[in-house]
Scaffold this motif. Structure first.
Motif, PDB file in Angstrom:
ATOM      1  N   GLU A 214      51.828  57.478  32.621  1.00 10.55           N
ATOM      2  CA  GLU A 214      50.665  57.094  33.434  1.00 10.55           C
ATOM      3  C   GLU A 214      49.527  56.574  32.555  1.00 10.55           C
ATOM      4  N   GLU A 215      49.321  57.231  31.426  1.00  9.35           N
ATOM      5  CA  GLU A 215      48.275  56.789  30.508  1.00  9.35           C
ATOM      6  C   GLU A 215      48.629  55.441  29.901  1.00  9.35           C
ATOM      7  N   ALA A 216      49.891  55.265  29.530  1.00  9.17           N
ATOM      8  CA  ALA A 216      50.319  54.002  28.933  1.00  9.17           C
ATOM      9  C   ALA A 216      50.158  52.839  29.902  1.00  9.17           C
ATOM     10  N   VAL A 217      50.423  53.087  31.187  1.00  8.57           N
ATOM     11  CA  VAL A 217      50.270  52.034  32.195  1.00  8.57           C
ATOM     12  C   VAL A 217      48.827  51.548  32.258  1.00  8.57           C
ATOM     13  N   LYS A 218      47.868  52.458  32.097  1.00  5.11           N
ATOM     14  CA  LYS A 218      46.443  52.096  32.151  1.00  5.11           C
ATOM     15  C   LYS A 218      46.053  51.152  31.018  1.00  5.11           C
ATOM     16  N   TRP A 219      46.782  51.219  29.898  1.00  5.22           N
ATOM     17  CA  TRP A 219      46.469  50.320  28.788  1.00  5.22           C
ATOM     18  C   TRP A 219      46.696  48.864  29.173  1.00  5.22           C
ATOM     19  N   GLY A 220      47.533  48.641  30.167  1.00  3.35           N
ATOM     20  CA  GLY A 220      47.802  47.279  30.603  1.00  3.35           C
ATOM     21  C   GLY A 220      46.711  46.711  31.493  1.00  3.35           C
TER      22      GLY A 220
END
Length: 235
Positions: A79-85
């Motif tokens: 979920e955190e990694a998706v926000k980086w996009g």
């Protein structure tokens, strides 16, 4: 003996308080003796280049060799990694995102861009004018001047303006150069990062520091051939 002044903690960069020569310090590194006949300026540049390559910022993660992400980046949730996009600014605002992006740039041999950006961010946190001059000089000598060991790609006008302001630096001295490098990473490196295996593995919840295990194919044994008579007609 006077303790060195720590200039950039993130990059492990420090300098002697009573000398105009600035370098990256690492206690475990021993400098090799210089050959006679070289100019003082060239000796300093070579020494700085060597220590930059072996600095703590690169330790265990050379761009030409496979390495692991830092603990912060490897433990990030999908979920955190998706926000980086969502945006490049969102990626750099989180330590784990910054670590992962730095790792990616090292695979492309362009980590000098993010190192310059980090140094500029630290520079702008200087609390007194007395701190600005030594930090400004090490940034200039490391990233901006011609043939700098980690020279970043700047247009002629931006480099000229920055060079002219280096003798009397202010908080905004590197703003133009930092913005140029930021846009370069945002428009060029960031889109490739979002398509990289490193990022996609994080989004899928995979730990890129662990190799994917493959099922070993079944091997034949002697028992498999018991009772089988050879057919010599094929010869």
């Amino acid at each position: 003996m006077e303790n060195p002044l720590l200039l950039f903690p993130q990059l492990n960069i420090s300098a002697s308080k009573d000398k105009a020569y600035y370098k990256i310090m690492k206690p475990a590194i021993k400098e090799e003796p210089h050959k006679s006949g070289k100019s003082g300026a060239k000796q300093k540049r070579n020494r700085l280049s060597l220590l930059l390559q072996k600095s703590e910022f690169h330790e265990g993660d050379h761009p030409g060799k496979p390495g692991n992400l830092t603990r912060a980046a490897s433990s990030v949730s999908p979920e955190e990694a998706v926000k980086w996009g969502e945006s490049f600014d969102k990626l750099l605002s989180e330590k784990a995102g910054l670590d992962a992006f730095t790792k990616f740039l090292k695979t492309e041999f362009s980590e000098e861009n993010i190192e310059f950006w980090i140094a500029c961010e630290d520079y702008k946190k200087s609390k007194t004018a007395h701190e600005l001059l030594p930090k400004a000089k090490i940034i200039y000598e490391t990233f901006i001047q011609k043939d700098a060991p980690k020279e970043v790609n700047l247009d002629f006008q931006t480099k000229e303006v920055t060079s002219q302001n280096i003798e009397q630096p202010v908080i905004t001295t590197f703003d133009a150069a930092q913005n140029t490098v930021y846009r370069l990473m945002e428009q060029d490196s960031y889109p490739r990062f979002l398509k990289s295996d490193l990022y996609l593995n994080l989004v899928k919840g995979r730990n890129p520091s662990r190799p994917t295990l493959r099922r070993r194919s079944r091997s034949f044994t002697v028992n498999d051939f018991q009772g089988v008579r050879p057919d010599f007609t094929i010869w």
